[in-house]
Design an enzyme around this catalytic site. Structure first.
Site, PDB file in Angstrom:
ATOM      1  CG  ASP A  11      40.276  41.041  28.135  1.00 58.96           C
ATOM      2  OD1 ASP A  11      40.086  40.878  26.908  1.00 58.96           O
ATOM      3  OD2 ASP A  11      40.864  40.220  28.853  1.00 58.96           O
ATOM      4  CE1 TYR A 228      40.062  36.097  38.313  1.00 58.41           C
ATOM      5  CE2 TYR A 228      39.795  34.279  36.768  1.00 58.41           C
ATOM      6  CZ  TYR A 228      40.514  35.364  37.224  1.00 58.41           C
ATOM      7  OH  TYR A 228      41.673  35.724  36.599  1.00 58.41           O
ATOM      8  CE  LYS A 231      43.063  39.152  40.380  1.00 55.07           C
ATOM      9  NZ  LYS A 231      42.578  39.486  41.699  1.00 55.07           N
TER      10      LYS A 231
HETATM   11  C1  F6R Z   1      44.806  36.681  34.232  1.00 57.82           C
HETATM   12  C2  F6R Z   1      44.346  36.099  32.981  1.00 57.82           C
HETATM   13  C3  F6R Z   1      44.850  34.771  32.573  1.00 57.82           C
HETATM   14  C4  F6R Z   1      43.754  33.710  32.594  1.00 57.82           C
HETATM   15  C5  F6R Z   1      44.288  32.313  32.247  1.00 57.82           C
HETATM   16  C6  F6R Z   1      43.172  31.293  32.168  1.00 57.82           C
HETATM   17  O1  F6R Z   1      44.246  37.939  34.420  1.00 57.82           O
HETATM   18  O2  F6R Z   1      43.543  36.667  32.277  1.00 57.82           O
HETATM   19  O3  F6R Z   1      45.951  34.375  33.347  1.00 57.82           O
HETATM   20  O4  F6R Z   1      43.157  33.696  33.863  1.00 57.82           O
HETATM   21  O5  F6R Z   1      44.918  32.358  30.981  1.00 57.82           O
HETATM   22  O6  F6R Z   1      42.245  31.767  31.278  1.00 57.82           O
HETATM   23  P1  F6R Z   1      40.865  31.049  30.977  1.00 57.82           P
HETATM   24  O7  F6R Z   1      40.214  30.791  32.288  1.00 57.82           O
HETATM   25  O8  F6R Z   1      40.150  32.055  30.129  1.00 57.82           O
HETATM   26  O9  F6R Z   1      41.210  29.775  30.244  1.00 57.82           O
HETATM   27 MG    MG Z   2      41.721  38.490  28.824  1.00 56.83          MG
HETATM   28 MG    MG Z   3      43.889  42.034  30.842  1.00 58.36          MG
END
Ligand code: F6R
Ligand code: MG
Ligand code: MG
Length: 364
Positions: A11, A228, A231
């Site tokens: 990603d 974290y 994923k």
């Molecule tokens: C799951 C994922 C999203 C983010 C969520 C919060 O794999 O990538 O659900 O965890 O959108 O994102 P942040 O922490 O980047 O604001």
């Molecule tokens: Mg992402």
């Molecule tokens: Mg992804």
């Protein structure tokens, strides 16, 4: 000369949020692979996306863990990150956990699945791309493909499959592996792979010929980074027909929307929805998690394809089931079993919140 299929993914920035990939980023991936074919490094290459992840599907003759191939992937992710930064895409460079490439993509953030093969006169393969889920999510579908006679008719009625398959299982926390043979060790195998957060099927081998039938990526970002970082949306490569299950047997497990880890903030169980590539754009509650199946025929290493295998009404019921399951699980809000159990939350955003309240707890 054996060929190698390498799928390396990362990603490098989402459009919009974590929901999809900007066409310019995908373009950077495809152009890099075309140049690598022209330079002779690759026989062929195809860049694809599932949600916010860029998957580089590469065919070559250099074997697994080859430094120039891994460097090609790394450099491509860096170039994709540059575009993502310019367009202010979300989470640019998210999965590139180290500053510089040092010989192998493993441990650096991206996920990889690599498979060496002697190409048969006709070589159908299916490459699976996952998003909003985790390493280990392929355990159940791979088990069904290669060990469940209720899924794969060939295990019962095709002589070539009757010898069964060997499963190489990785303990992703203790960094050890074991090989278990089916059908006779199926129950032992299930003891481990039934806990996909800890044990992931890395490789499946046809016992009749010793050929590798399938591989999946088992890289765990949070275990690499120690915190974290999103994923580890997984990939898998599955060979089909002959001593392997038929294409239809390999796709059949995805007629059920299995419950997998991932979804919003990587912290929820949700249904794994099989979709066409164009619909692999998780939006609702950053999901539901997606899986895409790209079919190829290999022709002396050339990737003839892809065919978008889940772009078929045969998977409409699984998609409807996924939506029903998502409706039901979502009603639980912050409660288990929608939210992951505590020990899995250790690898999410929760520890920071728990730490903040650490000195507010009193003995009872
Ligand atoms: C799951 C994922 C999203 C983010 C969520 C919060 O794999 O990538 O659900 O965890 O959108 O994102 P942040 O922490 O980047 O604001
Ligand atoms: Mg992402
Ligand atoms: Mg992804």
């Amino acid at each position: 000369m054996p060929q190698t299929l390498s799928v390396i993914k990362a990603d490098v920035g989402g459009y919009v949020g974590h929901s999809a990939m900007h066409p310019e980023v995908l373009g950077v991936g495809q152009e890099a692979l075309v140049r690598a074919v022209q330079s002779g490094l690759l026989i062929d290459g195809h860049a694809a996306s599932c949600g916010d992840d860029l998957f580089l599907i590469m065919s070559h003759e250099r074997g697994e863990n080859d430094e120039p191939i891994h460097k090609l992937a790394w450099d491509t992710f860096v170039a994709g990150t540059d575009v993502a930064k310019r367009l202010r895409l979300y989470g640019a460079g998210q999965d590139l956990l180290v500053d510089a490439f040092s010989g192998n993509i493993r441990g650096a953030g991206p996920g990889s699945a690599e498979l060496e093969l002697e190409e048969r006169p006709s070589e159908p393969v299916v490459v699976y791309l996952g998003d909003k889920t985790s390493a280990g999510s392929f355990n159940l579908p791979l088990y069904k493909m290669f060990a469940d006679p209720f899924n794969t008719a060939g295990l019962v009625i095709a002589e070539a499959l009757h010898a069964g398959f060997a499963f190489e299982v990785h303990d992703v926390k203790e960094h050890r592996k074991i090989v278990l043979n089916t059908p006779e060790e199926a129950y032992d195998l299930l003891v481990f792979i039934g806990s996909p957060a800890r044990y992931a099927i890395k490789r499946v081998v046809a016992r009749a010929t010793g050929e590798v039938a399938a591989v999946s990526s088992t890289d765990k970002l949070s275990l690499i980074a120690g915190r974290y970082v999103g994923k580890d949306d997984p990939a898998a490569i599955v060979r089909c027909q002959g001593v392997f299950p038929a294409v239809g047997e390999v796709l059949e497990p995805f007629t059920t929307a299995w419950t997998v880890e991932g979804f919003m903030r990587g912290s929820h169980y949700g249904p794994w929805m099989p979709t066409a590539q164009a619909q692999a754009t998780p939006s609702r509650f950053d999901g539901p998690p997606r899986v895409v199946a790209l079919g190829f025929q290999l022709a002396e290493g050339k990737l003839v394809g892809p065919r978008d295998m889940f772009d078929d009404p045969g998977f409409d019921n699984a998609r409807a089931e996924a939506n029903r399951v998502a409706d039901y699980l979502r009603k639980h809000g912050p409660f288990e079993p929608h939210r992951l159990p505590l020990d899995e939350m250790e690898y999410t955003t929760m520890p920071a919140v728990a730490a903040k309240l650490g000195d507010r707890w009193a003995e009872i």
